[in-house]
Design a protein around this motif. Structure first.
Motif, mmCIF file in Angstrom:
data_model
loop_
_atom_site.group_PDB
_atom_site.id
_atom_site.type_symbol
_atom_site.label_atom_id
_atom_site.label_comp_id
_atom_site.label_asym_id
_atom_site.label_seq_id
_atom_site.Cartn_x
_atom_site.Cartn_y
_atom_site.Cartn_z
ATOM 1 N N ILE A 87 0.867 -1.176 0.000
ATOM 2 C CA ILE A 87 0.000 0.000 0.000
ATOM 3 C C ILE A 87 0.908 1.231 0.000
ATOM 4 O O ILE A 87 1.760 1.375 0.875
ATOM 5 N N LEU A 88 0.697 2.126 -0.966
ATOM 6 C CA LEU A 88 1.580 3.279 -1.140
ATOM 7 C C LEU A 88 1.018 4.566 -0.537
ATOM 8 O O LEU A 88 1.723 5.571 -0.475
ATOM 9 N N ASP A 89 -0.235 4.530 -0.114
ATOM 10 C CA ASP A 89 -0.879 5.743 0.404
ATOM 11 C C ASP A 89 -1.010 5.663 1.927
ATOM 12 O O ASP A 89 -1.438 4.641 2.464
ATOM 13 N N GLU A 90 -0.650 6.738 2.600
ATOM 14 C CA GLU A 90 -0.678 6.778 4.070
ATOM 15 C C GLU A 90 -2.101 6.582 4.611
ATOM 16 O O GLU A 90 -2.298 5.887 5.607
ATOM 17 N N GLY A 91 -3.090 7.169 3.962
ATOM 18 C CA GLY A 91 -4.485 7.063 4.408
ATOM 19 C C GLY A 91 -5.016 5.639 4.347
ATOM 20 O O GLY A 91 -5.588 5.136 5.316
ATOM 21 N N PHE A 92 -4.810 4.977 3.192
ATOM 22 C CA PHE A 92 -5.240 3.579 3.056
ATOM 23 C C PHE A 92 -4.498 2.700 4.058
ATOM 24 O O PHE A 92 -5.084 1.831 4.689
ATOM 25 N N ALA A 93 -3.192 2.927 4.204
ATOM 26 C CA ALA A 93 -2.378 2.122 5.120
ATOM 27 C C ALA A 93 -2.877 2.268 6.554
ATOM 28 O O ALA A 93 -3.032 1.280 7.272
ATOM 29 N N ALA A 94 -3.161 3.495 6.974
ATOM 30 C CA ALA A 94 -3.626 3.747 8.342
ATOM 31 C C ALA A 94 -4.972 3.057 8.584
ATOM 32 O O ALA A 94 -5.190 2.450 9.646
ATOM 33 N N LYS A 95 -5.876 3.137 7.627
ATOM 34 C CA LYS A 95 -7.199 2.535 7.780
ATOM 35 C C LYS A 95 -7.105 1.011 7.858
ATOM 36 O O LYS A 95 -7.737 0.382 8.705
ATOM 37 N N ILE A 96 -6.294 0.416 6.981
ATOM 38 C CA ILE A 96 -6.141 -1.044 6.994
ATOM 39 C C ILE A 96 -5.499 -1.498 8.316
ATOM 40 O O ILE A 96 -5.943 -2.444 8.928
ATOM 41 N N LYS A 97 -4.457 -0.784 8.761
ATOM 42 C CA LYS A 97 -3.807 -1.116 10.034
ATOM 43 C C LYS A 97 -4.791 -1.024 11.190
ATOM 44 O O LYS A 97 -4.789 -1.862 12.080
ATOM 45 N N SER A 98 -5.661 -0.010 11.160
ATOM 46 C CA SER A 98 -6.633 0.167 12.258
ATOM 47 C C SER A 98 -7.608 -1.003 12.329
ATOM 48 O O SER A 98 -8.091 -1.344 13.408
ATOM 49 N N LEU A 99 -7.902 -1.640 11.210
ATOM 50 C CA LEU A 99 -8.801 -2.801 11.203
ATOM 51 C C LEU A 99 -8.151 -4.034 11.853
ATOM 52 O O LEU A 99 -8.850 -4.931 12.285
ATOM 53 N N PHE A 100 -6.825 -4.059 11.916
ATOM 54 C CA PHE A 100 -6.123 -5.193 12.514
ATOM 55 C C PHE A 100 -5.777 -4.955 13.974
ATOM 56 O O PHE A 100 -5.367 -5.877 14.658
#
Length: 101
Positions: A87-100
């Motif tokens: 994942i290259l975008d900080e926003g997508f990365a943060a959201k996906i990490k928050s789900l885990f």
């Protein structure tokens, strides 16, 4: 529901061109410090898993090993099989990490 959420987010990130797939491309992106999060399939080969996780540790890139196989990860971006997706975008990365978390 949780499973679908992060796979949908990966699909959205891919369509927004904020993903890279394929071992060589991912390693280049890690070296360029573009990768914000690496997602690995649970059935990735031991050598591939070690190569990518070592590269992540060296460049301080967070990674997640999901409980999905290569096929599920590939389906998320509309391809056949993918061992890893970056994942290259900080926003997508943060959201996906928050789900885990």
């Amino acid at each position: 529901m949780f499973k679908r959420n992060y796979l949908n987010l990966i699909g959205l990130a891919y369509r927004a061109r904020q993903c890279s797939a394929g071992e060589d491309t991912i390693i280049k992106d890690i070296r360029k410090r573009r990768v914000k999060l690496l997602i690995l399939a649970s059935d990735a080969g031991p050598q591939t898993k070690k190569k990518l996780t070592d590269k992540c540790k060296t460049y301080e890139v967070p990674y997640i090993i999901i409980n999905e196989d290569k096929e599920a990860l590939g389906n998320a971006i509309g391809k056949l099989q993918r061992v890893a997706i970056a994942i290259l975008d900080e926003g997508f990365a943060a959201k996906i990490k928050s789900l885990f978390d």
